[in-house]
Design an enzyme around this catalytic site. Structure first.
Site, PDB file in Angstrom:
ATOM      1  N   SER A  51       0.835  -1.209   0.000  1.00 53.92           N
ATOM      2  CA  SER A  51       0.000   0.000   0.000  1.00 53.92           C
ATOM      3  C   SER A  51       0.862   1.248   0.000  1.00 53.92           C
ATOM      4  O   SER A  51       0.511   2.261  -0.609  1.00 53.92           O
ATOM      5  CB  SER A  51      -0.962   0.000   1.186  1.00 53.92           C
ATOM      6  OG  SER A  51      -0.266  -0.046   2.415  1.00 53.92           O
ATOM      7  N   GLU A  52       2.023   1.214   0.692  1.00 50.63           N
ATOM      8  CA  GLU A  52       2.974   2.317   0.644  1.00 50.63           C
ATOM      9  C   GLU A  52       4.414   1.826   0.709  1.00 50.63           C
ATOM     10  O   GLU A  52       4.705   0.818   1.356  1.00 50.63           O
ATOM     11  CB  GLU A  52       2.757   3.313   1.796  1.00 50.63           C
ATOM     12  CG  GLU A  52       1.595   4.263   1.613  1.00 50.63           C
ATOM     13  CD  GLU A  52       0.335   3.764   2.270  1.00 50.63           C
ATOM     14  OE1 GLU A  52      -0.716   4.407   2.103  1.00 50.63           O
ATOM     15  OE2 GLU A  52       0.397   2.727   2.956  1.00 50.63           O
ATOM     16  N   THR A  53       5.262   2.560   0.025  1.00 53.49           N
ATOM     17  CA  THR A  53       6.714   2.387   0.072  1.00 53.49           C
ATOM     18  C   THR A  53       7.307   3.759   0.371  1.00 53.49           C
ATOM     19  O   THR A  53       6.868   4.759  -0.198  1.00 53.49           O
ATOM     20  CB  THR A  53       7.256   1.864  -1.268  1.00 53.49           C
ATOM     21  OG1 THR A  53       6.701   0.569  -1.531  1.00 53.49           O
ATOM     22  CG2 THR A  53       8.774   1.779  -1.262  1.00 53.49           C
TER      23      THR A  53
END
Length: 293
Positions: A51-53
């Protein structure tokens, strides 16, 4: 020649591995931000498919400990909750400062974010939330996509991401909701919303809630455990007079996805009468290595 950079994958809002929400964190403190392009960072985030990096860079001034850039597989975000906590944990490990700092200042798209470290618990402060009304037809459209009936006015909470918050009568209604992701995405796209935060109070409790986060417009149908969503939800509950200041709020999330996220929150009142909103949880590193960028 590509850069070989330290990499961690941190599981956030859990003390038990693989039960929280993972974030990939790349340590870019050893290079200048100008040496990489936004397209390169976006490509990594698309590849990790989380979902996020996030990417930790040197800050722009000494009022910050580091600068954080946050990417979904599709775009860059000014702020996000679980990546902020997970990246802080990774920063402390990357720089050998575990147990040596009580406060960390993160630079990101929304400005300065203050994080407090107490033992394993890392909390961020979100005071610049903006609350707005949304049109009745938009609120009804979102409720229909979830198959729920709101018990309070549906509001838009701008906390970096733009979350539409819907409160239902009790936790089981929240847990049982089966969203129409295509319709949520359509409504969110038209109105420039990140998605929906759905919550319901647990029966027989004072300040315990089940919460879910849906953001298909940014390729995240359901976020397992969402920090910015919890921030929006806590502010919403305070404004709706469902919780009192200084009371601890406990939020569980992710059960429908096989997770067991545990979020703690509190609203603080200051001497000048202003409120600040704090969201925190445990986290642990589950993968370490290097990445070529």
């Amino acid at each position: 020649m590509p850069f070989k950079l330290p990499f961690k994958q941190v599981d956030v809002f859990t003390s038990e591995g693989f039960k929280g929400n993972p974030v990939a964190v790349i340590n870019c403190l050893g290079i200048n931000e100008s040496e990489v392009t936004k397209d390169q960072l976006q490509a990594v985030a698309n590849w990790t498919n989380l979902s996020e990096t996030t990417f930790i860079f040197k800050p722009s001034s000494d009022q910050f400990d580091y600068k954080l850039r946050i990417f979904t597989p599709k775009n860059e975000l000014p702020f996000a909750g679980h990546p902020t906590i997970g990246s802080c944990k990774a920063f402390l490990e990357f720089t050998n400062q575990i147990g040596k700092k009580d406060v960390v200042y993160q630079e990101c798209g929304v400005g300065r974010v203050e994080l407090t470290i107490k033992g394993k618990l890392i909390s961020f402060q979100g005071e610049q939330t903006i609350v707005e009304d949304i049109a009745d037809d938009v609120a009804k459209g979102y409720a229909q996509t979830l198959g729920v009936t709101p018990i309070e006015t549906v509001k838009l909470l701008k906390v970096g991401p733009n979350w539409v918050v819907i409160l239902v009568d009790e936790a089981q209604l929240c847990y049982n909701s089966n969203p129409d992701f295509a319709k949520i995405s359509q409504i969110s796209n038209v109105n420039d919303h990140t998605g929906i935060i759905l919550g319901g109070k647990k029966k027989g409790t004072t300040n315990e809630y089940e919460m879910r986060a849906f953001a298909p417009v940014i390729n995240v149908d359901e976020d397992p455990v969402c920090g910015s969503g919890a921030l929006a939800f806590i502010r919403y509950l305070k404004d709706a007079e469902k919780i009192e200041a200084t009371s601890e709020i406990k939020i569980t999330q992710g059960g429908r996805l096989g997770r067991n996220g545990q979020i703690s929150g509190i609203v603080k009142v200051h001497e000048d009468g202003k409120y600040t909103y704090h969201v925190g949880g445990d986290s642990l590193t589950v993968i370490e290595g290097q990445i070529l960028l």
